[in-house]
Design a protein around this motif. Structure first.
Motif, PDB file in Angstrom:
ATOM      1  N   SER A 134       0.841  -1.198   0.000  1.00  0.00           N
ATOM      2  CA  SER A 134       0.000   0.000   0.000  1.00  0.00           C
ATOM      3  C   SER A 134       0.876   1.248   0.000  1.00  0.00           C
ATOM      4  O   SER A 134       2.000   1.244   0.522  1.00  0.00           O
ATOM      5  N   MET A 135       0.360   2.314  -0.598  1.00  0.00           N
ATOM      6  CA  MET A 135       1.072   3.580  -0.695  1.00  0.00           C
ATOM      7  C   MET A 135       0.112   4.722  -0.426  1.00  0.00           C
ATOM      8  O   MET A 135      -1.021   4.727  -0.915  1.00  0.00           O
ATOM      9  N   PHE A 136       0.569   5.688   0.354  1.00  0.00           N
ATOM     10  CA  PHE A 136      -0.204   6.896   0.659  1.00  0.00           C
ATOM     11  C   PHE A 136       0.672   8.083   0.301  1.00  0.00           C
ATOM     12  O   PHE A 136       1.856   8.125   0.675  1.00  0.00           O
ATOM     13  N   THR A 137       0.114   9.055  -0.441  1.00  0.00           N
ATOM     14  CA  THR A 137       0.948  10.164  -0.894  1.00  0.00           C
ATOM     15  C   THR A 137       0.150  11.445  -1.068  1.00  0.00           C
ATOM     16  O   THR A 137      -1.049  11.396  -1.405  1.00  0.00           O
ATOM     17  N   PRO A 138       0.769  12.597  -0.870  1.00  0.00           N
ATOM     18  CA  PRO A 138       0.151  13.851  -1.311  1.00  0.00           C
ATOM     19  C   PRO A 138       0.010  13.828  -2.829  1.00  0.00           C
ATOM     20  O   PRO A 138       0.870  13.302  -3.548  1.00  0.00           O
ATOM     21  N   LEU A 139      -1.063  14.410  -3.340  1.00  0.00           N
ATOM     22  CA  LEU A 139      -1.292  14.420  -4.773  1.00  0.00           C
ATOM     23  C   LEU A 139      -0.131  15.080  -5.519  1.00  0.00           C
ATOM     24  O   LEU A 139       0.251  14.647  -6.614  1.00  0.00           O
ATOM     25  N   SER A 140       0.468  16.110  -4.942  1.00  0.00           N
ATOM     26  CA  SER A 140       1.556  16.831  -5.609  1.00  0.00           C
ATOM     27  C   SER A 140       2.796  15.967  -5.815  1.00  0.00           C
ATOM     28  O   SER A 140       3.643  16.283  -6.658  1.00  0.00           O
ATOM     29  N   LYS A 141       2.933  14.881  -5.072  1.00  0.00           N
ATOM     30  CA  LYS A 141       4.092  13.995  -5.183  1.00  0.00           C
ATOM     31  C   LYS A 141       3.701  12.646  -5.783  1.00  0.00           C
ATOM     32  O   LYS A 141       4.418  11.659  -5.628  1.00  0.00           O
ATOM     33  N   LEU A 142       2.580  12.606  -6.496  1.00  0.00           N
ATOM     34  CA  LEU A 142       2.029  11.332  -6.954  1.00  0.00           C
ATOM     35  C   LEU A 142       3.008  10.554  -7.830  1.00  0.00           C
ATOM     36  O   LEU A 142       3.284   9.384  -7.583  1.00  0.00           O
ATOM     37  N   ASP A 143       3.544  11.181  -8.863  1.00  0.00           N
ATOM     38  CA  ASP A 143       4.381  10.434  -9.803  1.00  0.00           C
ATOM     39  C   ASP A 143       5.639   9.896  -9.120  1.00  0.00           C
ATOM     40  O   ASP A 143       6.009   8.730  -9.327  1.00  0.00           O
ATOM     41  N   SER A 144       6.284  10.697  -8.312  1.00  0.00           N
ATOM     42  CA  SER A 144       7.492  10.241  -7.624  1.00  0.00           C
ATOM     43  C   SER A 144       7.171   9.128  -6.631  1.00  0.00           C
ATOM     44  O   SER A 144       7.947   8.173  -6.474  1.00  0.00           O
ATOM     45  N   SER A 145       6.028   9.233  -5.961  1.00  0.00           N
ATOM     46  CA  SER A 145       5.641   8.208  -4.991  1.00  0.00           C
ATOM     47  C   SER A 145       5.300   6.898  -5.688  1.00  0.00           C
ATOM     48  O   SER A 145       5.673   5.813  -5.224  1.00  0.00           O
ATOM     49  N   VAL A 146       4.591   6.971  -6.821  1.00  0.00           N
ATOM     50  CA  VAL A 146       4.246   5.750  -7.551  1.00  0.00           C
ATOM     51  C   VAL A 146       5.507   5.080  -8.094  1.00  0.00           C
ATOM     52  O   VAL A 146       5.583   3.849  -8.178  1.00  0.00           O
ATOM     53  N   ALA A 147       6.521   5.865  -8.442  1.00  0.00           N
ATOM     54  CA  ALA A 147       7.790   5.283  -8.883  1.00  0.00           C
ATOM     55  C   ALA A 147       8.409   4.436  -7.769  1.00  0.00           C
ATOM     56  O   ALA A 147       8.905   3.323  -8.017  1.00  0.00           O
ATOM     57  N   LEU A 148       8.394   4.928  -6.541  1.00  0.00           N
ATOM     58  CA  LEU A 148       8.910   4.158  -5.400  1.00  0.00           C
ATOM     59  C   LEU A 148       8.023   2.957  -5.102  1.00  0.00           C
ATOM     60  O   LEU A 148       8.507   1.866  -4.779  1.00  0.00           O
ATOM     61  N   PHE A 149       6.720   3.157  -5.209  1.00  0.00           N
ATOM     62  CA  PHE A 149       5.741   2.091  -5.020  1.00  0.00           C
ATOM     63  C   PHE A 149       5.991   0.953  -6.010  1.00  0.00           C
ATOM     64  O   PHE A 149       6.029  -0.226  -5.667  1.00  0.00           O
ATOM     65  N   ALA A 150       6.207   1.311  -7.269  1.00  0.00           N
ATOM     66  CA  ALA A 150       6.453   0.316  -8.305  1.00  0.00           C
ATOM     67  C   ALA A 150       7.767  -0.419  -8.070  1.00  0.00           C
ATOM     68  O   ALA A 150       7.876  -1.620  -8.346  1.00  0.00           O
ATOM     69  N   ASP A 151       8.779   0.270  -7.565  1.00  0.00           N
ATOM     70  CA  ASP A 151      10.058  -0.380  -7.292  1.00  0.00           C
ATOM     71  C   ASP A 151       9.896  -1.530  -6.295  1.00  0.00           C
ATOM     72  O   ASP A 151      10.503  -2.589  -6.439  1.00  0.00           O
ATOM     73  N   VAL A 152       9.065  -1.304  -5.257  1.00  0.00           N
ATOM     74  CA  VAL A 152       8.849  -2.350  -4.258  1.00  0.00           C
ATOM     75  C   VAL A 152       8.193  -3.573  -4.894  1.00  0.00           C
ATOM     76  O   VAL A 152       8.574  -4.712  -4.610  1.00  0.00           O
ATOM     77  N   VAL A 153       7.215  -3.339  -5.753  1.00  0.00           N
ATOM     78  CA  VAL A 153       6.477  -4.447  -6.359  1.00  0.00           C
ATOM     79  C   VAL A 153       7.309  -5.153  -7.423  1.00  0.00           C
ATOM     80  O   VAL A 153       7.353  -6.378  -7.493  1.00  0.00           O
ATOM     81  N   LEU A 154       7.995  -4.375  -8.267  1.00  0.00           N
ATOM     82  CA  LEU A 154       8.682  -4.935  -9.432  1.00  0.00           C
ATOM     83  C   LEU A 154      10.147  -5.263  -9.184  1.00  0.00           C
ATOM     84  O   LEU A 154      10.670  -6.237  -9.747  1.00  0.00           O
ATOM     85  N   HIS A 155      10.824  -4.454  -8.343  1.00  0.00           N
ATOM     86  CA  HIS A 155      12.277  -4.596  -8.217  1.00  0.00           C
ATOM     87  C   HIS A 155      12.731  -4.641  -6.753  1.00  0.00           C
ATOM     88  O   HIS A 155      13.596  -3.860  -6.343  1.00  0.00           O
ATOM     89  N   PRO A 156      12.185  -5.528  -5.943  1.00  0.00           N
ATOM     90  CA  PRO A 156      12.643  -5.599  -4.550  1.00  0.00           C
ATOM     91  C   PRO A 156      14.090  -6.090  -4.484  1.00  0.00           C
ATOM     92  O   PRO A 156      14.519  -6.922  -5.294  1.00  0.00           O
ATOM     93  N   ALA A 157      14.834  -5.581  -3.519  1.00  0.00           N
ATOM     94  CA  ALA A 157      16.253  -5.940  -3.408  1.00  0.00           C
ATOM     95  C   ALA A 157      16.460  -7.312  -2.772  1.00  0.00           C
ATOM     96  O   ALA A 157      17.375  -8.040  -3.128  1.00  0.00           O
ATOM     97  N   PHE A 158      15.643  -7.644  -1.791  1.00  0.00           N
ATOM     98  CA  PHE A 158      15.755  -8.906  -1.056  1.00  0.00           C
ATOM     99  C   PHE A 158      17.180  -9.160  -0.555  1.00  0.00           C
ATOM    100  O   PHE A 158      17.797 -10.182  -0.872  1.00  0.00           O
ATOM    101  N   PRO A 159      17.747  -8.240   0.235  1.00  0.00           N
ATOM    102  CA  PRO A 159      19.115  -8.439   0.752  1.00  0.00           C
ATOM    103  C   PRO A 159      19.164  -9.563   1.787  1.00  0.00           C
ATOM    104  O   PRO A 159      18.338  -9.620   2.698  1.00  0.00           O
TER     105      PRO A 159
END
Length: 491
Positions: A134-159
């Motif tokens: 889940s992701m919660f963001t101010p509307l003004s930061k939507l695109d940058s927040s969705v980029a981070l959101f997508a990274d978790v779903v698509l590109h997790p590091a799994f250290p």
């Protein structure tokens, strides 16, 4: 004051309001003759849900709410702890925790800093039948927040080093559970109903053996299998329209690919065959934890609304029969209640309380009296109070965009209709006394129940046995949870 505290206060205020509304307080002779009768709860009218799908098969459900410039997104994938392979119990929840330990080119600290800089939040979870981010963001930061959101779903590091840290945290939690009567009672209750070979009968974090056996390749494999676009739905709630939602999701998720996996059918667990008492010895316990129950039903049952009303009368509110008996009338407990855990397969019905050690036997008698009695006469007052309680409380589930997203998630996971929110109140108010009695007799049968008592065997064993409730099985804490682990040893 944190949001959970605020929510609790709101619920308490509603309970007090309902109690006041259900009691006529005359101030004059005229008031006695013409008591004020509260009107029916107002219907709930929420914005309609909008649906669309991306080219890779990712489904999207949108509820617009333009009151505040905020957006909540929740990515739900079908598949949670019920998919844990044999010997790897806890894999689904471990995978969810690992999703928060860095993504893309950022480690966990760098990722957390990037999220905080935007005034956003990102978190992952896994439940029985679903996992998600889940992701919660101010509307003004939507695109940058969705980029981070997508990274978790698509590109997790799994250290791998973070897996070792989480492994030790879980082993520490298991160790602490040996001194927590509630945790012991929950584990004993689930195992008694479902057995340890059924996903509903084990803890979602796993046991010592499975926790030590989870490897980083297991986490990566679970993620690759379950987190795919054709197995996922994105819920979007907030100050955003359909075209803006489509655009931002297409920018960040179109490279994601993968089909929906084949999932095995969940085995049907047999009903509790007879009445059994399981006494788990907790020497020196000041209280006894009591759990009483049997296998109930699933979320898609046509009896859903009658069950809600029936359980509200029995043990689902402060004014319920169980709480009034064990707390208010007899003073055995600070609180007693009951509930149905409605899942994709039949979940448990349970009644529960922590009671004073020296009244454990008396409390069991009162529990069974109320469980037997709910199938008999239900008064008009009880029915009205329960229906109004549910109807008046329901809108609080939509007081924030995050809580609204959680409600939509239930629709997605269980395949429920879009009109559920706006028809809920009417369906609750349509429940009759006959409905309540019918479902009580159908789902609550004290002849086939498991009774779990976690307490001091020396103090309660004889008195509980003397009740003659059924076969008594004595267990130790190690019998329930396994031997206490030593974190950091034998990795």
């Amino acid at each position: 004051m944190n949001p959970r505290t605020c929510s609790a206060l709101r619920v308490a205020a509603l309970c007090l309001l309902l109690a006041l509304l259900s009691t006529t307080v005359p101030s004059s002779a005229g008031a006695q003759e013409n008591p004020i009768i509260p009107g029916p709860p107002a219907p709930l009218k929420l914005p309609g849900l909008q649906h669309f799908e991306l080219g890779n098969g990712l489904r999207v459900v949108l509820m617009e709410n333009h009151k505040v410039p905020l957006v909540e997104m929740e990515m739900i994938v079908r598949g949670g702890s019920v998919l844990d392979p044999a010997g790897k119990t806890g894999l689904a929840t471990m995978t969810a925790e690992m999703l928060e330990e860095g993504a893309g080119t950022r480690n966990s600290l760098q990722y957390a800093d990037a999220v905080d800089f935007l005034g956003a939040s990102v978190s992952a979870y896994a439940s029985m039948h679903s996992s998600g981010v889940s992701m919660f963001t101010p509307l003004s930061k939507l695109d940058s927040s969705v980029a981070l959101f997508a990274d978790v779903v698509l590109h997790p590091a799994f250290p791998e080093q973070e897996l070792e840290r989480l492994r030790n945290e879980r082993l520490t939690s298991l160790l602490q559970a040996h001194d927590q009567p509630r945790a012991i009672a929950a584990a004993a209750f689930n195992a008694a109903l479902y057995g340890t070979s059924h996903p509903y009968g084990v803890t979602s974090i796993g046991d010592e053996s499975s926790i030590r056996g989870i490897r980083i390749e297991d986490v990566r494999g679970f993620h690759a299998r379950v987190y795919t676009p054709r197995n996922a739905t994105v819920i979007v709630v907030g100050d955003i329209g359909i075209e803006q939602a489509r655009g931002v999701l297409e920018r960040h998720f179109t490279t994601w690919s993968g089909d929906r996996p084949d999932f095995p059918d969940l085995a049907t667990a047999p009903q509790v065959a007879s009445r059994e008492v399981i006494l788990v010895d907790k020497p020196g316990a000041a209280q006894s934890e009591i759990r009483i129950g049997r296998i109930g039903t699933d979320r898609l049952t046509p009896d859903y609304y009658p069950l809600l009303v029936m359980n509200t009368i029995l043990g689902g509110s402060f004014s319920s029969r169980l709480n009034q008996n064990l707390r208010e009338k007899n003073g055995y407990s600070y609180g007693a209640g009951s509930g149905f855990d409605l899942r994709l397969a039949a979940g448990p019905f349970r009644a529960a309380a922590a009671v004073q050690t020296d009244v454990t036997d008396k409390a069991l008698v009162e529990f069974l009296k109320e469980l037997d009695g709910i199938g008999e006469l239900v008064s008009d007052e009880e029915l009205d109070r329960a229906r109004n309680y549910l109807a008046l409380l329901y809108p609080s589930n939509f007081e924030s965009i995050s809580s609204a997203a959680g409600q939509i998630a239930e629709l997605v996971v269980y395949g429920l209709p879009d009109d559920l929110f706006n028809t809920y109140v009417d369906r609750v108010l349509a429940v009759t006394k006959e409905d309540v009695q019918r479902v009580a007799r159908k789902y609550i049968d004290t002849r086939s129940i498991s009774i779990i008592v976690v307490g001091d065997r020396e103090k309660v064993g004889k008195s509980v046995s003397a009740l003659g409730l059924g076969t008594i099985r004595m267990m130790s804490i190690d019998d329930v949870l396994g031997p206490a682990p030593t974190p950091g040893v034998g990795q």
